[in-house]
Motif scaffolding. Structure first.
Motif, mmCIF file in Angstrom:
data_model
loop_
_atom_site.group_PDB
_atom_site.id
_atom_site.type_symbol
_atom_site.label_atom_id
_atom_site.label_comp_id
_atom_site.label_asym_id
_atom_site.label_seq_id
_atom_site.Cartn_x
_atom_site.Cartn_y
_atom_site.Cartn_z
ATOM 1 N N PRO B 398 57.503 67.852 128.844
ATOM 2 C CA PRO B 398 57.000 66.712 128.085
ATOM 3 C C PRO B 398 57.941 66.374 126.925
ATOM 4 N N SER B 399 58.082 65.100 126.614
ATOM 5 C CA SER B 399 58.980 64.745 125.515
ATOM 6 C C SER B 399 58.317 65.100 124.182
ATOM 7 N N PRO B 400 59.133 65.447 123.184
ATOM 8 C CA PRO B 400 58.588 66.022 121.962
ATOM 9 C C PRO B 400 57.819 65.027 121.091
ATOM 10 N N LEU B 401 56.791 65.528 120.419
ATOM 11 C CA LEU B 401 56.020 64.734 119.465
ATOM 12 C C LEU B 401 56.415 65.061 118.033
ATOM 13 N N VAL B 402 56.957 66.265 117.841
ATOM 14 C CA VAL B 402 57.347 66.695 116.495
ATOM 15 C C VAL B 402 58.840 67.027 116.520
ATOM 16 N N ALA B 403 59.578 66.558 115.516
ATOM 17 C CA ALA B 403 60.975 66.967 115.366
ATOM 18 C C ALA B 403 61.059 67.896 114.166
ATOM 19 N N VAL B 404 61.573 69.101 114.388
ATOM 20 C CA VAL B 404 61.761 70.056 113.294
ATOM 21 C C VAL B 404 63.253 70.061 112.971
ATOM 22 N N ILE B 405 63.607 69.646 111.769
ATOM 23 C CA ILE B 405 65.030 69.575 111.425
ATOM 24 C C ILE B 405 65.318 70.445 110.202
ATOM 25 N N MET B 406 66.554 70.943 110.156
ATOM 26 C CA MET B 406 66.930 71.794 109.022
ATOM 27 C C MET B 406 68.371 71.458 108.639
ATOM 28 N N GLY B 407 68.680 71.665 107.394
ATOM 29 C CA GLY B 407 70.014 71.324 106.919
ATOM 30 C C GLY B 407 71.057 72.346 107.341
ATOM 31 N N SER B 408 70.602 73.586 107.575
ATOM 32 C CA SER B 408 71.550 74.659 107.863
ATOM 33 C C SER B 408 70.854 75.697 108.721
ATOM 34 N N ASP B 409 71.602 76.372 109.607
ATOM 35 C CA ASP B 409 70.920 77.342 110.474
ATOM 36 C C ASP B 409 70.461 78.574 109.692
ATOM 37 N N SER B 410 70.904 78.686 108.424
ATOM 38 C CA SER B 410 70.404 79.796 107.609
ATOM 39 C C SER B 410 68.897 79.616 107.320
ATOM 40 N N ASP B 411 68.392 78.375 107.483
ATOM 41 C CA ASP B 411 66.959 78.129 107.275
ATOM 42 C C ASP B 411 66.134 78.484 108.521
ATOM 43 N N PHE B 412 66.857 78.722 109.640
ATOM 44 C CA PHE B 412 66.178 78.856 110.934
ATOM 45 C C PHE B 412 65.118 79.970 110.942
ATOM 46 N N PRO B 413 65.465 81.188 110.490
ATOM 47 C CA PRO B 413 64.454 82.260 110.557
ATOM 48 C C PRO B 413 63.164 81.892 109.814
ATOM 49 N N THR B 414 63.295 81.192 108.700
ATOM 50 C CA THR B 414 62.107 80.787 107.925
ATOM 51 C C THR B 414 61.231 79.832 108.738
ATOM 52 N N LEU B 415 61.845 79.119 109.686
ATOM 53 C CA LEU B 415 61.088 78.124 110.460
ATOM 54 C C LEU B 415 60.324 78.726 111.634
ATOM 55 N N LYS B 416 60.605 79.992 111.943
ATOM 56 C CA LYS B 416 59.993 80.616 113.116
ATOM 57 C C LYS B 416 58.461 80.446 113.163
ATOM 58 N N PRO B 417 57.718 80.764 112.076
ATOM 59 C CA PRO B 417 56.252 80.612 112.147
ATOM 60 C C PRO B 417 55.824 79.181 112.488
ATOM 61 N N CYS B 418 56.584 78.194 112.030
ATOM 62 C CA CYS B 418 56.283 76.797 112.332
ATOM 63 C C CYS B 418 56.430 76.548 113.835
ATOM 64 N N LEU B 419 57.545 76.993 114.399
ATOM 65 C CA LEU B 419 57.781 76.779 115.832
ATOM 66 C C LEU B 419 56.756 77.548 116.661
ATOM 67 N N ASP B 420 56.388 78.746 116.174
ATOM 68 C CA ASP B 420 55.379 79.538 116.891
ATOM 69 C C ASP B 420 54.033 78.817 116.939
ATOM 70 N N ILE B 421 53.630 78.262 115.789
ATOM 71 C CA ILE B 421 52.296 77.648 115.775
ATOM 72 C C ILE B 421 52.293 76.370 116.612
ATOM 73 N N LEU B 422 53.397 75.616 116.614
ATOM 74 C CA LEU B 422 53.468 74.414 117.469
ATOM 75 C C LEU B 422 53.380 74.819 118.940
ATOM 76 N N THR B 423 54.045 75.928 119.273
ATOM 77 C CA THR B 423 53.987 76.430 120.652
ATOM 78 C C THR B 423 52.558 76.843 120.999
ATOM 79 N N THR B 424 51.922 77.595 120.102
ATOM 80 C CA THR B 424 50.531 78.023 120.327
ATOM 81 C C THR B 424 49.617 76.824 120.555
ATOM 82 N N PHE B 425 49.854 75.763 119.787
ATOM 83 C CA PHE B 425 48.989 74.577 119.885
ATOM 84 C C PHE B 425 49.407 73.645 121.032
ATOM 85 N N SER B 426 50.402 74.064 121.838
ATOM 86 C CA SER B 426 50.908 73.230 122.947
ATOM 87 C C SER B 426 51.364 71.853 122.478
#
Lengths: 570, 570
Positions: B398-426
């Motif tokens: 399915p095409s995405p409904l939410v775009a998660v963007i970050m300025g630098s990949d150093s922010d990526f680990p902090t974003l993990k809980p966000c990506l997890d909850i979006l995945t959980t919520f399908s």
């Protein structure tokens, strides 16, 4: 789709069933009079002219059909029993029709199976003595009802006090012994209806809708029901499914119920067929109640997700009025109304109170539906009350989509830009003062019922130890936007941190200190996610801001920086 | 609604017109063969059996009708001219039909009126010399087309190089002198279609949709068109309206066009009647193209708002396959598919490529529609390609409904809980790295096209002088959620203030420092405003959190505070 379905009755329900059958190329054979509405849109020579109560006609229909169904329950159940027993499937079963035909039997059947129904007492006669005794048992007011052949208000009489008894006997008596029963008055807060589909595999339900009756005839249906909590929806759907699964036979059942002030639900009546309160499904759901009925009786699949509501809807019945074409005038008036689908049933001349058609309005929100349907309800009311057309009409105020709440009225002036921008964007909103600390119960009730009251976004402003936005977010699943208010100390940093630093699990969308304008704009962006009109307004606003800044740039170019600064008084 | 409408042709378009007419109790009289699809659902004896090209039959139809209309343009325009001139209204006008029938004339007509069309050259013969000369003028590839009687791919031949010329002559020659023309190849990025309604007062348009053709036959329609900017929608609708208003006669016109890589639009073809690419309107809009056509030719009102799309839709044609009942099998398969409305046209046995029916899927988002329709497209592809049914099917993502963007990949680990909850919520999402400072152009393109790419919420994380969320908000009208990332100094306060303290006019929904979980939950609350399934997941999550905390409370009660603390290792 190679089955032939025989239908007893070819009125508007049969006609809408035929619409669904036509799309699947399923042949319906209708037993009814020659000009019946359903026959008008199913062109073939196999229809049968006659009464759906007539034995030989029903047998003739059976010969031509793979399955029989009904669009009216006032048929001869005993003949259907013979047919069912000799092998042709009848949906619903003859036994279901027989039980449901007698409203008192219907109630007994449900009560014996533990399904909540209003208290009812059978009457052996229509004597004043017996009615008086019933009045003492059930209390006043109570409903005197005919057990059989009652529909659309015919066969019901409200007995408000002992003094009404003679009039009640006058209205409903003379139907013979054991033809009446009395029902305890249900002081309901709302009438609900659920269309249940019984299939070979179990029961499915469309969402609970709100029905509004006038003179005991369905007038309006709000889909989904307004201001009802998720748990009430679930309870209503569960109760309706339990009730229907106690009956034999596949297809759609219309379940009408009362929602009492204590939240309790009582079944009022069940129709063993598609129902007036399910017309809304034609526009509002991927499958209509007619699609579902056909699929159920033919053992075709029904994906549960297809019974969900696409977009809120309001259905309004078009009844016959004082003139034979009064209903046509309502339909003509409705042609002008945006987002309104019109259904006329092909019944020819109207007579007062006869169901001649219906309208369905669908819109992005129930609030918008209410605004759109208001002039149509007004027209219908003029017709039914004979008020001259010149009566001035005041449209109803749309119900709010945004709730703006504040802990103290001292925050009010800061909220002005927020309220202004919502007004500019034509987003209906409500404003409330509720403090997390001083009115904790009100705050909790307000925020936890906001979603069911049609609110889609909450904007909460607070200063100091600013708890209101976070507490609101804890009580609702709606997005909550927090505005930190600058107080007399700490420059608003206290409020900002109190609002933004919420714990994991309960987010508040925080905007800048005192920046209520941005809170309003953010609410608009949220609503604009699916409402293209709101999004267009947000885009226009951005464009105007850009033009404004560009204009200033040009002025700076024209004047030079020194004059520009002077012009600013600096 | 007391007018009688005579219709030349009674195929599927006539049938769907009849569905609309039935609901308004408008009588349609159909001129076509006895078993025509439209006649099957309009039961009366006034229909005329014959060809819609036959003069006497058309005159007979005229006698019975107040207005004439067509559902196919391959009629005798000269007879319609006589009829129109002797006073019976014909919609569209005979002159429009005559011009449109000849595709080369149609193009000339539009070009002379300043409407953009693909370059085309008439051919006086089907000689190799002339085709060769055309090839040198237009360049290869070009389309060789029959001027008349061409539809659904018949009468079109793509000439890829000079070597194709003999085959092209073989396929389309022998139609006589002046029967062919050549059209410059349009290297389009997308084909669009707009249904335009011409009324007595002007033109109205349904939204632009995306059409996908296979073997020159319409296969799929995406409504609204995917990934198209607001300005392209407006341009397409404007162009279509301008084109249609150059033709005489009321009713619906289907305007097909090419969207070129530079954003330019070229008209491909116009149909002077309801069109395959407008079938989606039956489910997706309050008024369908058939409702609109009837209302337009009868001068009944059409509220513009009724032509808006309720919820995104995808239409898939059901063509005849290798066996006479192949199309029935597709329909049966589709019965299992959620949110899918099925239309079969009552044409009896199918033949390869013949239009036998169509399906429309509607859902809350285009992304969901795409997921839902995927298995049906697969079934259709199996049928058309004769691949055995056992071929494994992989559903599309399915095409995405939410775009998660970050300025630098150093922010990526902090974003993990966000990506997890979006995945959980399908909730489908996409992740991108784009810096406001280091990739300013990419950031601007990504965020300003996000809405047209189906994104509904942007989540932006940034640290330090955290500009990304605010810049994203400046480029889009979508809600932007900002996550302040804690850097090596100032404990994240720098990021927080950079994100939350946005100026008036451009809001960012800011969550707590490093709290990406809450950003994901906030995105879910925003989507849940209108998507009840997402809201249910948010509510379930809140319930589970509550249970978790309650569980801990009970444990504390059981253990006593000292053991509890010990259990925490403190």
């Amino acid at each position: 789709m190679d089955k032939t379905v025989g239908v007893l009755g070819g009125g508007q329900l049969g006609r809408m069933l035929a619409e669904a059958a036509n799309r699947l190329n399923i042949t319906l054979i209708i037993l009814d009079k020659a000009s019946a509405p359903a026959k008008q849109i199913t062109a073939h020579n196999a229809h049968i002219t006659g009464s759906f109560k007539d034995g030989p006609s029903i047998h003739e229909l059976t010969k031509k059909s793979d399955v029989l169904t009904i669009e009216i329950e006032h048929v001869d159940a005993d003949i259907l029993r013979e047919i069912e027993e000799s092998g042709t499937p009848v949906h619903p079963s003859w036994s279901t029709i027989k039980t449901i035909q007698d409203k008192y039997e219907q109630k007994l059947h449900l009560r014996e199976r533990g399904v909540a129904v209003a208290d009812a007492l059978p009457l052996s006669s229509d004597s004043e003595e017996e009615l008086g005794s019933v009045g003492r048992q059930l209390g006043y007011p109570f409903m005197l009802k005919s057990r059989k052949d009652a529909y659309d208000g015919r066969g019901n009489f409200p007995v408000r006090s002992a003094e009404d008894i003679p009039a009640a006997i006058e209205a409903l008596g003379k139907r013979g012994a054991n033809s009446l029963y009395a029902e305890k008055w249900a002081s309901f807060t709302m009438e609900l209806a659920v269309m249940v589909v019984q299939t070979k595999d179990g029961t499915l339900a469309f969402p609970a809708v709100e029905t509004v009756h006038e003179n005991s005839i369905c007038k309006l249906v709000y889909a989904p029901a307004r201001g009802v909590s998720t748990s009430t929806f679930k309870a209503a759907e569960g109760l309706a499914k339990r009730a229907v699964s106690s009956f034999k036979g596949k297809g759609v059942y219309g379940v009408e119920m009362f929602l009492l002030p204590n939240g309790e639900l009582l079944i009022n009546e069940i129709a063993p067929r598609p129902h007036n309160s399910g017309h809304y499904t034609i526009e509002a759901c991927p499958l209509s109640q007619y699609d579902a009925h056909l699929r159920a009786i033919l053992d075709l699949p029904i994906p549960e997700d297809s019974l969900r509501i696409r977009e809120p809807a309001i259905m309004l019945n078009i009844l016959g009025g004082p003139k034979p074409d009064s209903h046509i005038n309502i339909a003509k008036y409705a042609l002008n109304n945006p987002r309104t689908s019109i259904h006329l049933y092909g019944k020819g001349d109207g007579s007062p109170g006869r169901k001649m058609g219906h309208l369905t309005v669908t819109a992005h929100s129930m609030s918008e539906c209410e605004t759109l349907i208001a002039p149509l309800i007004h027209e219908v009311d003029i017709l039914s009350s004979q008020i001259p057309q010149s009566t001035k009409f005041t449209p109803t105020k749309p119900s709010p989509l945004v709730a703006v709440i504040m802990g103290s009225d001292s925050d009010f002036p800061t909220l002005k830009p927020c309220l202004d921008i919502l007004t500019t964007f034509s987003i209906p909103f409500t404003v409330a003062i509720t403090s997390a600390h001083r009115t904790p119960e009100y705050m909790s009730t307000f925020t936890s019922t906001a979603a069911q009251n049609g609110i889609r976004v909450i904007i909460a402003a607070a200063g100091g130890a600013a708890h209101l936005p976070g507490m609101a977010a804890a009580h609702t699943s709606l997005p909550v936007i927090g505005i930190p208010i600058r107080g007399s100390t700490l420059d608003g940093m206290d409020s900002l941190l109190s609002i933004v630093q919420m714990p994991r699990g309960v987010p508040v969308a925080t905007v800048a200190i005192n920046n209520s304008l941005n809170a309003g704009l953010l609410a608009a962006r949220v609503l604009g996610v699916t409402d293209v009109r709101v999004r267009e307004r947000v885009e226009r606003y951005a464009l105007e801001s850009r033009e404004e800044v560009r204009g200033k740039g040009e002025k700076l170019g024209d004047l030079g920086w020194e004059d520009y600064l002077k012009g600013m008084g600096k």
